[in-house]
Design an enzyme around this catalytic site. Structure first.
Site, PDB file in Angstrom:
ATOM      1  N   LYS A  30       0.859  -1.189   0.000  1.00 47.74           N
ATOM      2  CA  LYS A  30       0.000   0.000   0.000  1.00 47.74           C
ATOM      3  C   LYS A  30       0.894   1.237   0.000  1.00 47.74           C
ATOM      4  O   LYS A  30       1.948   1.254   0.661  1.00 47.74           O
ATOM      5  CB  LYS A  30      -0.881  -0.026   1.252  1.00 47.74           C
ATOM      6  CG  LYS A  30      -1.913   1.089   1.324  1.00 47.74           C
ATOM      7  CD  LYS A  30      -2.801   0.904   2.563  1.00 47.74           C
ATOM      8  CE  LYS A  30      -3.910   1.942   2.633  1.00 47.74           C
ATOM      9  NZ  LYS A  30      -4.789   1.724   3.819  1.00 47.74           N
ATOM     10  N   SER A  66      -9.659   1.542   2.677  1.00 54.19           N
ATOM     11  CA  SER A  66      -8.825   2.376   1.849  1.00 54.19           C
ATOM     12  C   SER A  66      -7.742   1.614   1.090  1.00 54.19           C
ATOM     13  O   SER A  66      -7.169   2.148   0.138  1.00 54.19           O
ATOM     14  CB  SER A  66      -8.161   3.449   2.709  1.00 54.19           C
ATOM     15  OG  SER A  66      -7.313   2.855   3.671  1.00 54.19           O
ATOM     16  N   SER A 118      -9.862  -0.871   6.845  1.00 56.21           N
ATOM     17  CA  SER A 118      -9.254  -0.723   5.516  1.00 56.21           C
ATOM     18  C   SER A 118      -8.519  -1.927   4.965  1.00 56.21           C
ATOM     19  O   SER A 118      -8.125  -1.919   3.800  1.00 56.21           O
ATOM     20  CB  SER A 118      -8.296   0.457   5.516  1.00 56.21           C
ATOM     21  OG  SER A 118      -9.029   1.637   5.350  1.00 56.21           O
TER      22      SER A 118
HETATM   23  N1  GLN Z   1     -13.393   3.490   6.196  1.00 54.09           N
HETATM   24  C1  GLN Z   1     -12.739   3.972   7.370  1.00 54.09           C
HETATM   25  C2  GLN Z   1     -12.396   5.431   7.216  1.00 54.09           C
HETATM   26  O1  GLN Z   1     -12.759   5.993   6.246  1.00 54.09           O
HETATM   27  C3  GLN Z   1     -11.523   3.139   7.687  1.00 54.09           C
HETATM   28  C4  GLN Z   1     -10.301   3.572   7.004  1.00 54.09           C
HETATM   29  C5  GLN Z   1      -9.083   2.783   7.427  1.00 54.09           C
HETATM   30  O2  GLN Z   1      -9.191   1.751   8.066  1.00 54.09           O
HETATM   31  N2  GLN Z   1      -7.924   3.340   7.124  1.00 54.09           N
HETATM   32  O3  GLN Z   1     -11.786   6.021   8.043  1.00 54.09           O
END
Ligand code: GLN
Length: 482
Positions: free
Chosen positions: A76, A151, A175
């Site tokens: 990532k 994400s 994410s």
């Molecule tokens: N969907 C969550 C957010 O928008 C989780 C994001 C993540 O785990 N980095 O913050």
């Protein structure tokens, strides 16, 4: 190895038997990226030359470098890689090249892995669809009009589409697990403190955790074993030995006691998700598991708590992107104006929204009402889990209330995007490990995920539970047609 869906374990074994060279494995991955990534946009950067040079170097060795010898891996783009662009999906870091590697990158090198590139993600890991990336959305390999989740959507799409067997992501509120579910692969969010975050571009430091994606539980376990363990360079990394998991997932698991918090599914969960979930419970029962209802009375507040705590921490963590030391700088006539110009043009809309929310909830007069209250409820969420784990080993839920949604469907409605994090935010708020494993498909052929959460440091048990479920099902054997 012609099969783009060969497992990391199979690639590694073929290289050991000398049926395949590391160069073959890396060339196959690069060729697949070349053939399909124009459609997926899973990769932000492909480190072609470096990957081939590394593969050749591994091929010259007499002994395997480690348990991932020669296996191509994607990272990532919020993981620091020395000399390779690292943007965290944000334009503010467009030209940033770190001068050091994240600890997980060092560990992958020691394990013999070959890093083939960096994957697209929501800017600073803020999002659930990879549409908040400054570098275009990633598409779901099962259906190119759908999001891959987020994400870490690029990592999930790269693994699901057979571009690599393994990838790393980061999980703050889901994410890793949610994109794993939406792409039909396995994703593990380890216990908080199990994996060093040195070199991870921070989003919310009390929640962030790096973890693996694989198409099988064993592959995810192999990658987890490679990166886990104490690191003195991360003060939140726990000083305890890592319990290896990859061999354990092959052993039959003891009969599990599975808790199901039914009160969380009363509304907002799509029918095919519920149907696949109920069928998964039947499968677990047939494996000897006992299923019982548990209560997590404060978990319905998880989304509200998460979006207060995570934004508060993000507002502090992102203060460093001021155009002075790294990242984009917009010229202006004063220092103040330079900060403003750099941040206003470099950050995207979602990141700005989070910084404003986070600054607000920490500001004088509001801090006690929002931030402190959220911290108190966070403690209650954790205590509910402690109580539930007195009688069950794992808690099962769907990973996401819906399958992959169409690109664009939720971009103008951040609240609906946030609410869909209902099943994934409680575990990180409580510091607990959690995994998503493929558990079925919708009538439109979109994959679905089953989530297990367990006690702190029960990562191995989670992987074993997921492996037992995987052995009893064939979902992981289906691959997208791309
Ligand atoms: N969907 C969550 C957010 O928008 C989780 C994001 C993540 O785990 N980095 O913050």
């Amino acid at each position: 190895m012609r099969d783009p869906f060969a497992s990391a374990a199979a690639i590694r074994d073929a290289i050991r038997r000398k049926d395949l060279t590391s160069r073959d494995a890396v060339e196959a991955s690069l060729a697949r990226i070349g053939a399909v990534d124009a459609r997926l946009n899973a990769f932000r950067v492909v480190a072609r030359e470096a990957a081939l040079a590394r593969a050749d170097e591994l091929d010259r060795r007499d002994e395997p470098a480690g348990p991932l010898h020669g296996v191509p891996v994607a990272l990532k783009d919020n993981l620091s890689t020395r000399g390779i662009a690292t943007t965290a999906g944000s334009k503010i870091l467009e030209n940033y090249r770190p001068i050091y590697d994240a600890t997980v990158v060092d560990r992958l090198e020691q394990a013999g892995a070959v890093i083939v590139g960096k994957t697209t993600c929501d800017a600073f890991a803020m999002g659930s669809s990879t549409e908040n990336s400054g570098y275009g959305p990633t598409r779901n390999p099962w259906n190119l009009d759908r999001v891959p989740g987020g994400s870490s959507g690029g990592s999930a799409a790269a693994v699901a589409g057979g571009l690599v067997a393994l990838a790393l992501g980061s999980d703050t509120g889901g994410s890793i697990r949610q994109p794993a579910a939406l792409c039909g692969i396995v994703g593990l969010k380890p216990t908080y403190g199990a994996v060093s975050r040195y070199g991870l571009l921070a989003f919310a430091s009390s929640l962030d955790q790096i973890g693996p994606f694989g198409r099988t539980v064993e592959d995810a376990a192999l990658l987890f074993d490679a990166i886990a363990g104490h690191d003195p360079r991360d003060a939140t990394s726990a000083p305890r030995p890592h319990e290896a998991t990859a061999a354990a997932v092959r052993e039959p698991a003891a009969a599990l006691r599975v808790g199901v918090p039914r009160h969380l599914f009363e509304e907002g969960v799509d029918a095919p998700v519920l149907a696949a979930f109920e069928a998964s419970l039947e499968t677990l029962r047939s494996l000897g598991a006992t299923i019982e209802t548990v209560e997590l009375p404060h978990s319905p507040l998880g989304v509200a708590v998460y979006y207060l705590v995570a934004t508060a921490e993000a507002s502090a963590n992102l203060a460093r992107y001021d155009g002075v030391r790294y990242g984009c700088r917009r010229p202006a006539t004063s220092l103040e104006a330079m900060y403003e110009a750099s941040r206003s043009t470099g950050f995207g809309a979602e990141v700005k929204r989070r910084i404003m929310l986070g600054t607000y909830v920490l500001s004088a007069g509001y801090r006690d009402a929002y931030y402190l209250k959220a911290q108190q409820v966070r403690t209650l969420i954790r205590r509910d889990f402690d109580r539930a784990f007195e009688k069950v080993d794992v808690i099962a839920t769907p990973t996401s209330p819906t399958a992959a949604f169409p690109i664009g469907a939720r971009v103008d409605d951040p609240l609906s995007m946030y609410l869909a994090d209902i099943f994934t935010v409680p575990a990180p708020l409580a510091g607990l490990p959690a995994i998503s494993v493929p558990c079925g498909f919708t009538p439109e052929d979109l994959p679905l995920g089953l989530q297990f959460v367990s006690r702190p440091w029960a990562d191995r048990l989670l992987l074993q539970a997921a492996a037992a479920y995987e052995r009893a099902t064939a979902w992981h054997e289906r691959h997208p047609a791309i």
